[in-house]
Design an enzyme around this catalytic site. Structure first.
Site, short mmCIF file in Angstrom:
data_model
loop_
_atom_site.label_atom_id
_atom_site.label_comp_id
_atom_site.label_asym_id
_atom_site.label_seq_id
_atom_site.Cartn_x
_atom_site.Cartn_y
_atom_site.Cartn_z
N ASP A 11 0.87 -1.19 0.00
CA ASP A 11 0.00 0.00 0.00
C ASP A 11 0.90 1.23 0.00
O ASP A 11 2.13 1.13 0.09
CB ASP A 11 -0.95 -0.01 1.21
CG ASP A 11 -2.27 0.71 0.93
OD1 ASP A 11 -2.23 1.87 0.44
OD2 ASP A 11 -3.33 0.13 1.20
N ASP B 242 3.38 2.54 -4.58
CA ASP B 242 2.40 3.28 -5.36
C ASP B 242 2.20 2.49 -6.64
O ASP B 242 3.10 2.42 -7.49
CB ASP B 242 2.93 4.69 -5.67
CG ASP B 242 1.98 5.50 -6.53
OD1 ASP B 242 1.04 4.92 -7.13
OD2 ASP B 242 2.17 6.73 -6.62
N VAL B 243 1.03 1.88 -6.81
CA VAL B 243 0.81 0.97 -7.94
C VAL B 243 0.85 1.67 -9.29
O VAL B 243 0.96 1.00 -10.32
CB VAL B 243 -0.54 0.20 -7.81
CG1 VAL B 243 -0.52 -0.75 -6.63
CG2 VAL B 243 -1.73 1.16 -7.75
N ASN C 253 -5.98 -4.80 -5.90
CA ASN C 253 -7.18 -4.26 -5.27
C ASN C 253 -7.07 -2.77 -4.95
O ASN C 253 -8.09 -2.12 -4.70
CB ASN C 253 -7.41 -5.09 -3.99
CG ASN C 253 -8.36 -4.44 -3.03
OD1 ASN C 253 -9.56 -4.44 -3.28
ND2 ASN C 253 -7.85 -3.89 -1.95
N TYR D 162 -14.71 6.88 -12.66
CA TYR D 162 -14.60 5.64 -11.86
C TYR D 162 -15.22 4.46 -12.63
O TYR D 162 -14.64 3.38 -12.69
CB TYR D 162 -15.30 5.86 -10.52
CG TYR D 162 -15.15 4.70 -9.55
CD1 TYR D 162 -13.94 4.43 -8.91
CD2 TYR D 162 -16.25 3.89 -9.24
CE1 TYR D 162 -13.82 3.38 -8.02
CE2 TYR D 162 -16.14 2.84 -8.34
CZ TYR D 162 -14.93 2.59 -7.73
OH TYR D 162 -14.81 1.54 -6.83
N LYS E 101 -13.37 1.12 -13.88
CA LYS E 101 -13.75 -0.22 -13.39
C LYS E 101 -14.26 -1.11 -14.53
O LYS E 101 -14.13 -2.34 -14.46
CB LYS E 101 -14.78 -0.09 -12.27
CG LYS E 101 -14.19 0.54 -10.99
CD LYS E 101 -13.04 -0.26 -10.41
CE LYS E 101 -12.55 0.27 -9.06
NZ LYS E 101 -11.44 -0.54 -8.51
N THR F 151 -16.35 0.04 4.17
CA THR F 151 -14.92 0.35 4.29
C THR F 151 -14.75 1.86 4.40
O THR F 151 -15.72 2.62 4.30
CB THR F 151 -14.14 -0.13 3.05
OG1 THR F 151 -14.51 0.70 1.95
CG2 THR F 151 -14.41 -1.59 2.72
P1 NAD Z 1 -10.09 1.53 0.97
O1 NAD Z 1 -10.01 2.99 0.67
O2 NAD Z 1 -10.07 1.08 2.39
O3 NAD Z 1 -8.93 0.74 0.22
C1 NAD Z 1 -8.27 1.22 -0.91
C2 NAD Z 1 -6.78 1.08 -0.66
O4 NAD Z 1 -6.05 1.40 -1.84
C3 NAD Z 1 -6.31 2.05 0.45
O5 NAD Z 1 -5.63 1.33 1.47
C4 NAD Z 1 -5.38 3.01 -0.29
O6 NAD Z 1 -4.31 3.50 0.49
C5 NAD Z 1 -4.90 2.12 -1.44
N1 NAD Z 1 -4.36 2.91 -2.54
C6 NAD Z 1 -4.89 4.03 -3.11
N2 NAD Z 1 -4.07 4.50 -4.06
C7 NAD Z 1 -3.01 3.66 -4.09
C8 NAD Z 1 -1.81 3.62 -4.86
N3 NAD Z 1 -1.54 4.55 -5.80
N4 NAD Z 1 -0.93 2.61 -4.65
C9 NAD Z 1 -1.18 1.68 -3.70
N5 NAD Z 1 -2.29 1.67 -2.93
C10 NAD Z 1 -3.17 2.65 -3.13
O7 NAD Z 1 -11.41 1.04 0.27
P2 NAD Z 1 -11.94 -0.40 -0.16
O8 NAD Z 1 -13.39 -0.28 -0.22
O9 NAD Z 1 -11.33 -1.49 0.65
O10 NAD Z 1 -11.43 -0.47 -1.67
C11 NAD Z 1 -10.72 -1.57 -2.21
C12 NAD Z 1 -11.07 -1.73 -3.68
O11 NAD Z 1 -12.43 -2.09 -3.79
C13 NAD Z 1 -10.90 -0.46 -4.53
O12 NAD Z 1 -10.34 -0.83 -5.78
C14 NAD Z 1 -12.32 0.01 -4.72
O13 NAD Z 1 -12.48 0.78 -5.89
C15 NAD Z 1 -13.06 -1.29 -4.77
N6 NAD Z 1 -14.49 -1.22 -4.46
C16 NAD Z 1 -14.92 -0.83 -3.25
C17 NAD Z 1 -16.29 -0.79 -3.00
C18 NAD Z 1 -16.86 -0.38 -1.67
O14 NAD Z 1 -18.08 -0.22 -1.59
N7 NAD Z 1 -16.08 -0.22 -0.63
C19 NAD Z 1 -17.19 -1.15 -4.01
C20 NAD Z 1 -16.70 -1.56 -5.23
C21 NAD Z 1 -15.34 -1.61 -5.46
#
Ligand code: NAD
Length: 256
Positions: free
Chosen positions: A41, A67-68, A94, A160, A164, A195
């Site tokens: 992360d 940083d991905v 993710n 977004y 996706k 989350t």
């Molecule tokens: P979250 O914000 O807790 O997790 C996202 C993580 O990605 C964070 O820890 C953040 O620091 C990390 N991140 C952001 N930019 C980054 C980078 N450049 N390099 C490395 N890490 C980076 O939220 P989450 O809900 O756990 O999200 C996880 C995934 O699920 C995301 O891809 C999100 O789009 C997807 N998602 C979430 C939901 C939801 O309802 N929570 C729904 C659909 C999809």
């Protein structure tokens, strides 16, 4: 009676966005089933804590700053995993960013690029370099995180949703390219999951949460663990016939 056998004993797992939410739940689930887990992360995001949770419970984990969207960092992170543990078996790409709610004509170009750089380029870079390592050791399984926004349009979320949807196209194409090498690429598309991302989207208010829950026919938010279990299935031998599949786990949000 059946005895459950851990599915990832001696496997090496790589999880991005592992500081919290879906990524942390998945890292913990892999570790609980025997995997050594590299939790990646952004610096300071909290992935060290995820790794500590695993090691405190007797598992094996390491935290990697990443940083991905940066190709050199992705290469270095995966090289570190393979030089430490000798292989890479499963990867969960993710890490992701949400979009501020904005109609497209009002969307800042820099905001569009920011979303794309992490949600598409970040997944692309990870898949590209994971495949290189997996090919070297005879195969593996990858899951990329899409969203309900990957299978339908959402007003105010064009960047977004574009990102996706792109994750699904990337995953289907790479699935075709590498299934012959023993590498399966699939997608998980979560609905509204409880989350930090949803906390930010709702502003953390009761009304905000009520609006989001109203989008869910099941009448509640999903739990991160409910996505983790889908990811583990897709990357385990249980899901061994799933190739290029998008597993929608969304409480009915996108049924239509
Ligand atoms: P979250 O914000 O807790 O997790 C996202 C993580 O990605 C964070 O820890 C953040 O620091 C990390 N991140 C952001 N930019 C980054 C980078 N450049 N390099 C490395 N890490 C980076 O939220 P989450 O809900 O756990 O999200 C996880 C995934 O699920 C995301 O891809 C999100 O789009 C997807 N998602 C979430 C939901 C939801 O309802 N929570 C729904 C659909 C999809």
């Amino acid at each position: 009676m059946s005895i459950t056998t851990p599915r990832f004993t001696d496997k090496v797992a790589f999880v991005t966005g592992g500081a919290g939410g879906i990524g942390r739940a998945t890292a913990l689930a892999y570790a609980a089933e025997g995997a050594r887990v590299a939790v990646a992360d952004l610096p300071g995001a909290g992935h060290q804590e995820t790794a500590s949770m695993i090691t405190t419970a007797g598992g094996t984990a390491t935290a990697i700053d990443l940083d991905v969207s940066d190709a050199a960092q992705v290469v270095a992170a995966l090289d570190q995993v393979v030089s430490t543990w000798g292989r890479l078996d499963v990867a969960f790409n993710n890490a992701g960013l949400e979009q501020t709610q904005t109609l497209t004509a009002d969307l800042d170009d820099a905001e569009f690029d920011r979303i794309m750089s992490v949600d598409v380029r970040g997944v692309y870079l990870c898949v590209k370099h994971e495949i290189r390592h997996m090919k070297a050791t005879g195969g593996g399984a990858i899951v990329n995180t899409s969203s309900g926004a990957g299978v339908m349009g959402i007003s105010g979320q064009a960047a977004y949703a574009a990102a996706k949807h792109a994750v699904i196209g990337l995953s289907k194409s790479t699935a075709l390219e590498y299934v012959g090498d023993g590498i399966r690429v699939n997608v998980v598309a979560p609905g509204m999951i409880d989350t930090k991302m949803i906390e930010r989207l709702t502003g953390g208010t009761d009304d905000g949460y009520a609006d989001v829950i109203a989008q869910e026919p099941i009448g509640r938010l999903g739990k991160p663990e409910e996505i983790a279990s889908a990811v583990l299935w897709l990357t385990s031998d249980d899901g061994g016939f799933a190739v290029g599949h998008t597993l929608v786990v969304d409480g009915g949000q996108t049924i239509g």
